[in-house]
Design an enzyme around this catalytic site. Structure first.
Site, short mmCIF file in Angstrom:
data_model
loop_
_atom_site.label_atom_id
_atom_site.label_comp_id
_atom_site.label_asym_id
_atom_site.label_seq_id
_atom_site.Cartn_x
_atom_site.Cartn_y
_atom_site.Cartn_z
N SER A 143 73.35 -46.60 -45.13
CA SER A 143 72.88 -45.90 -43.94
C SER A 143 71.61 -46.56 -43.39
O SER A 143 71.64 -47.74 -43.04
CB SER A 143 72.66 -44.43 -44.28
OG SER A 143 72.37 -43.67 -43.14
N ASP A 352 54.80 -49.48 -27.99
CA ASP A 352 54.49 -50.83 -28.44
C ASP A 352 54.96 -51.08 -29.88
O ASP A 352 54.33 -51.81 -30.64
CB ASP A 352 52.98 -51.10 -28.33
CG ASP A 352 52.14 -50.13 -29.14
OD1 ASP A 352 52.68 -49.10 -29.60
OD2 ASP A 352 50.92 -50.38 -29.30
N HIS A 405 80.46 -40.87 -43.98
CA HIS A 405 79.23 -41.66 -44.04
C HIS A 405 78.76 -41.89 -45.47
O HIS A 405 78.07 -42.87 -45.76
CB HIS A 405 78.14 -40.94 -43.23
CG HIS A 405 76.87 -41.70 -43.11
ND1 HIS A 405 76.72 -42.80 -42.29
CD2 HIS A 405 75.65 -41.52 -43.70
CE1 HIS A 405 75.49 -43.26 -42.37
NE2 HIS A 405 74.82 -42.50 -43.22
#
Length: 436
Positions: A143, A352, A405
């Protein structure tokens, strides 16, 4: 520095602490204690087997504490020595909690937490490799750990023998908005499957939601329980065998007290236990930042949710669970997130962020990469995964709908074996030395 070492059923587990910079751009500044546990077959401690470093999913969760005689580690130990890294801020690695952050101002929290993304997790691993004098090692990412793997392949490809990824190939160029547009659609499909299998559950969910709208209900920790929090247990649908336990929980949600139906304590305690954000705040604070490169998330999942208004529950309308999304209101409602609200809001506006991936470096990749791609993955979109892998040479995908998953946890021995075999085929094509 080693800590305790012990042997269990023929496997030696040894803890190690490393003192590493908080900010690798300022290596003489503040430092962290990073913990990793080595796992080896006890009578092979002088083995020449290569190392395999495991990157846990999350973000914000520690490496597994598991019996190495089972699952993926059983298969890994046939060819590797394993290093289980507690990613910075998790487990025993200078853990981040509402308690450990309490002494910092909001501005200090923002500065501190901005150093806990995949780039610095990878730099920690690379520093450990250098300290141990290891020329190259292999990596396994589950994951979010797969996201870390692509960061490692971007920053330090020459340090890697092999890369194995399960359910965790991110887009290396897309904005978080694209990710959440895809995952809301996957989450809606999981809802449809659940309620088709258990039609009665839709009535129960609406009864619970309406009750929460008309009553003040509190969880065992004293936190008011809301419809939005209830919807979040849909994150469970991303792993295998979750439908039936969810049905059973909903079935027994109400209990009669003096002739009145109220939500019972067992159900409410289950709902509290589902709130991993309480104990692992990195999961909430930095979740959206894992998709950010020189851009702000601006609460992407919250904004994109308005494009799918069916997820905004209204009485009398169908009920839908949400998935692996974080929202700004969580920092008002969740008891352990409330002290971190100001920092979370500022981090959501941070634009940023450093680059996590190098498309140019990845386009010249020469490390065998083997990926398990789960076709029905609720958290990681298959089409975005394929888009990424198409741009990386020597990256092979095993696309399967056999697993959700959590395939590595559900059937790890088989999944890792498949990935190792794929990697050796790629290594053979590249003329690399095969793993013994």
């Amino acid at each position: 520095m080693n800590t305790n070492s012990f042997v269990n059923d023929g496997i030696r587990y040894t803890g190690h602490y490393f003192t590493l910079p908080l900010d690798y751009q300022a290596p003489t500044g503040e430092h962290l204690q990073v913990f990793a546990r080595s796992v080896e077959i006890a009578n092979e401690t002088d083995s020449n087997k290569p190392w395999l470093v495991f990157f846990q999913g999350g973000p914000g969760f520690p490496s597994p504490r598991m019996d190495a005689n089972h699952g993926w580690m059983k298969r890994a130990l046939q060819q590797f020595r394993v290093l289980l890294l507690d990613q910075r801020g998790t487990g025993l690695s200078s853990p981040v909690t509402h308690e450990t952050l309490a002494s910092l101002t909001s501005e200090q929290q923002v500065t501190y937490l901005s150093h806990f993304r995949a780039d610095n997790i990878v730099r920690d691993a690379e520093s450990i490799r250098e300290q141990w004098g290891i020329q190259q090692w292999a990596i396994l990412g589950q994951s979010f750990g797969g996201f870390c793997s692509l960061t490692y392949l971007s920053l330090f490809p020459n340090s890697l023998l092999r890369s194995y990824i399960t359910g965790g190939v991110p887009s290396i160029v897309r904005h978080a908005d694209d990710v959440y547009r895809a995952t809301y659609q996957h989450t809606q499909r999981k809802n449809q499957r659940f309620f088709q299998q258990f039609p009665q559950a839709q009535t129960w969910c609406r009864d619970i939601a309406d009750y929460l709208l008309s009553h003040e209900v509190y969880l065992p920790n004293g936190q008011r329980f809301t419809v939005e929090q209830f919807q979040q247990i849909g994150i469970r649908f991303g792993v295998s065998d979750s439908f039936l336990p969810t049905y059973y929980a909903l079935e027994s949600a109400f209990v009669s007290v003096n002739g009145e139906s109220v939500l019972n304590y067992a159900f409410l305690n289950d709902m509290l236990m589902a709130q991993a954000y309480q104990t692992n705040p990195i999961y909430a604070i930095l979740h959206e930042s894992i998709y950010c490169q020189s851009s702000a998330s601006r609460w992407s999942a919250h904004r994109i949710r308005d494009e799918y208004p069916q997820f905004h529950y209204q009485s009398g309308q169908p009920f839908l669970f949400t998935g692996e999304m974080v929202y700004p209101w969580m920092f008002e409602q969740y008891q352990c997130l409330q002290p971190l609200k100001t920092a979370a809001m500022q981090l959501a506006e941070k634009s940023d962020w450093s680059m996590l991936y190098s498309p140019d470096t990845l386009s010249h990749n020469a490390v065998p990469i083997s990926c398990a791609v789960y076709a029905d993955d609720m958290f990681v979109d298959m089409e975005l995964t394929k888009e990424t892998l198409d741009a990386i040479p020597y990256a092979r995908a095993w696309i399967t709908n056999e697993y959700e998953h959590n395939g590595l946890r559900a059937d790890g021995e088989r999944v890792l074996d498949q990935l190792i075999q794929m990697g050796e085929q790629t290594a053979s094509e590249l003329g690399l030395t095969l793993l013994s």
